[in-house]
Design an enzyme around this catalytic site. Structure first.
Site, PDB file in Angstrom:
ATOM      1  N   GLU A   1      10.294  86.912 -15.740  1.00  0.00           N
ATOM      2  CA  GLU A   1       8.863  86.638 -15.882  1.00  0.00           C
ATOM      3  C   GLU A   1       8.450  85.256 -15.383  1.00  0.00           C
ATOM      4  O   GLU A   1       8.019  84.402 -16.160  1.00  0.00           O
ATOM      5  CB  GLU A   1       8.438  86.814 -17.344  1.00  0.00           C
ATOM      6  CG  GLU A   1       8.713  88.208 -17.883  1.00  0.00           C
ATOM      7  CD  GLU A   1       8.129  88.453 -19.280  1.00  0.00           C
ATOM      8  OE1 GLU A   1       7.541  87.526 -19.844  1.00  0.00           O
ATOM      9  OE2 GLU A   1       8.272  89.578 -19.773  1.00  0.00           O
TER      10      GLU A   1
ATOM     11  N   GLU B   1      12.310  95.179 -20.141  1.00  0.00           N
ATOM     12  CA  GLU B   1      11.909  94.810 -21.504  1.00  0.00           C
ATOM     13  C   GLU B   1      10.799  95.741 -21.947  1.00  0.00           C
ATOM     14  O   GLU B   1       9.840  95.967 -21.207  1.00  0.00           O
ATOM     15  CB  GLU B   1      11.350  93.378 -21.585  1.00  0.00           C
ATOM     16  CG  GLU B   1      12.362  92.278 -21.603  1.00  0.00           C
ATOM     17  CD  GLU B   1      11.715  90.897 -21.823  1.00  0.00           C
ATOM     18  OE1 GLU B   1      10.623  90.818 -22.424  1.00  0.00           O
ATOM     19  OE2 GLU B   1      12.313  89.910 -21.382  1.00  0.00           O
TER      20      GLU B   1
HETATM   21  C1  FCB Z   1       8.654  88.547 -22.975  1.00  0.00           C
HETATM   22  C2  FCB Z   1       9.819  87.599 -22.872  1.00  0.00           C
HETATM   23  C3  FCB Z   1      10.848  87.776 -23.939  1.00  0.00           C
HETATM   24  C4  FCB Z   1      10.235  88.079 -25.287  1.00  0.00           C
HETATM   25  C5  FCB Z   1       9.218  89.183 -25.181  1.00  0.00           C
HETATM   26  C6  FCB Z   1       8.569  89.566 -26.500  1.00  0.00           C
HETATM   27  O1  FCB Z   1       7.548  88.001 -22.347  1.00  0.00           O
HETATM   28  O2  FCB Z   1      10.456  87.751 -21.637  1.00  0.00           O
HETATM   29  O3  FCB Z   1      11.652  86.636 -23.964  1.00  0.00           O
HETATM   30  O4  FCB Z   1       9.713  86.933 -25.845  1.00  0.00           O
HETATM   31  O5  FCB Z   1       8.222  88.824 -24.269  1.00  0.00           O
END
Ligand code: FCB
Length: 473
Positions: free
Chosen positions: A170, A378
């Site tokens: 990110e 994620e």
């Molecule tokens: C993302 C991050 C991760 C975590 C999630 C909830 O943006 O990459 O580290 O904090 O959110």
């Protein structure tokens, strides 16, 4: 997807996993030669995080690695994604290598392989060595070459055992929360720096892809982007224009250069005049940034709806909710305000739950950018978990969230998108950046005072889902 009665299946070989990040779980920030990172500095600054929480101890994963490896084995997901802390490997970000830091990740990888778990490595999940920030951080072009050097070291050490690599996690957050709103380390508020950081992060990504390919012949390399469908609150031209700007900043500013080798013209125009801004772009950089990748990692949590600042009253009248706490700064430089749909449920982060938005963004990547392998690197949710009278955490809301988003992945597969895997954020409750320990995303409850791990109901549910390679119809 087979027609087995009662079950809707994922393709054979679909890669199931969970993910963590070094600073969020490891703790042990000053042992075995680790140097300070920007998150150490930032989290110790008064008022920077909720309750003044820091990652000093976090989940104590550095010392409880074996226990956590057993937890991962008990979960039964075939893959695990972790990040390497640059300041453990190079305490001051350049030069001297700290062998003890590398040894830790070697033991972690070996422990995973012994349990037949595929290791997936993120090279950078936000914990820049403080010494590099002192020299300009991601606003400085020098950081790019140093990231290549660091990548070479890690790849040289783990490359014989790790095939799948994520260069950056990110970069939007690093650039726009780190140097723009100041909600994240290093806590700078200067959008000219955010723009420059965006470019240097992307350039570092491109260079790292080349380093990984040169070092590891069969490497599979990608980047993890936080992608979010953006919608206009109404059909009004001003809301649509606000939506286009926010989409430009969140999504196109990263997808365009990576897949087309160009920054979006409207974004260059929007940020023109900021210093150093996109003036840092040099000839040939975009060719490096668009170096082909093997997969794209999509981190997905929520869609977002926006209106033009002057149309907030209108948006309210249309039924949207604009909370007092709306973080104007986040998209403020884009002349846009985030609004919430009153009827849509939200997680504890305040993020709207809409699984179909995940399908939408996946199809968009395929249609507008590239038909390449995609992983959900994620996905997950924070809810107000608690240990019930029976001593268990019954997190039915998290199960529903994950189930809904997995069905959205199935919909993407049905639409012909090349979905290859799915990683839950996260295996453990952990340090949620500016929110400290107040937000729990884990499949496993962590009792912070003692470090005790307690698998939640969602842990058993995910184990079952992975084992079945599918969901109840
Ligand atoms: C993302 C991050 C991760 C975590 C999630 C909830 O943006 O990459 O580290 O904090 O959110």
């Amino acid at each position: 997807m087979s027609a087995q009665p009662g079950l809707v299946r994922f393709p054979n070989g679909f890669l199931w996993g969970t993910k963590t990040a070094a600073y969020q779980v490891e703790g042990s920030v000053d042992v075995d030669g680790r140097g300070p990172s920007i998150w150490d500095t930032f989290s110790h600054r008064a008022g920077a995080t909720r309750n003044g929480d820091t990652g000093d101890v976090a989940c104590d994963h550095y010392r409880r690695m074996d226990e956590d490896l057993d937890l991962l084995a008990a979960l039964g997901a075939p893959a695990y994604c972790f990040s390497v802390a640059w300041p453990r490997v190079q305490p001051s970000g350049s030069g001297a290598i700290n062998q003890q830091g590398l040894d830790f990740y070697r033991r972690l990888v070996d422990g995973l392989l012994r349990r037949s778990i595929v290791p997936v490595v993120t090279l950078y999940h936000w914990d820049l060595p403080q010494a590099l920030e002192d020299a300009g951080g991601w606003v400085s072009r020098d950081t790019v070459a140093l990231f290549s050097e660091y990548t070479r070291i890690v790849a040289g050490t783990l490359g014989d055992s790790v095939r799948m690599w994520i260069t950056l996690n990110e970069p939007w957050c690093s650039a726009w929360l780190g140097y723009g709103t100041g909600e994240h380390a290093p806590g700078v508020r200067d959008h000219g720096k955010s723009a420059a950081a965006t470019h240097h992060l992307l350039l570092a990504h491109g260079e790292a892809v080349n380093v990984l390919r040169a070092t590891i012949p069969n490497a599979s390399v990608g980047i993890g982007l936080n992608l979010q469908p953006v919608r206009p609150a109404t059909d009004h031209d001003d809301d649509r224009a606000a939506c286009h700007r926010v989409d430009g900043n969140l999504n196109r500013l990263f997808l365009d250069p990576i897949f087309t080798g160009r920054y979006p013209a409207d974004m260059l125009e929007h940020y023109a005049g900021l210093q150093p801004g996109f003036d840092v772009v040099a000839e040939g950089d975009l060719e490096v940034i668009r170096t082909p990748i093997d997969f794209l990692g999509v981190n997905f949590y929520s869609p977002i709806t926006v209106c033009a600042p002057a149309r907030q009253a209108e948006a309210r009248a249309t039924g949207y909710w604009i909370p007092e706490t709306e973080r104007r700064g986040r998209i403020g430089d884009l002349d846009a305000v985030q609004v919430l749909r009153a009827e849509v449920s939200r997680t504890q982060m305040g993020w709207e739950i809409e699984p179909a938005a995940l399908t939408e963004i996946l199809v968009r990547v395929r249609d507008q950018y590239a038909n390449l392998p995609l992983y959900i690197t994620e996905n997950g949710a924070a809810f107000d978990d608690y240990i019930g009278p029976d001593g268990e955490v019954h997190d039915a809301n998290r199960i529903a969230y994950l189930d809904g988003h997995l069905r959205a992945v199935l919909d993407a597969l049905d639409a012909g998108v090349d979905m290859r895997g799915y990683f839950v954020w996260s295996i453990l409750d952990n340090f949620e950046w500016g929110h400290g320990y107040s937000k729990r995303f884990g499949l496993t409850w962590v009792d912070y005072p003692t470090g005790r791990r307690l698998p939640k109901s969602s842990f058993a549910w995910y184990r079952q889902t992975v084992r079945a390679n599918g969901l109840e119809r």
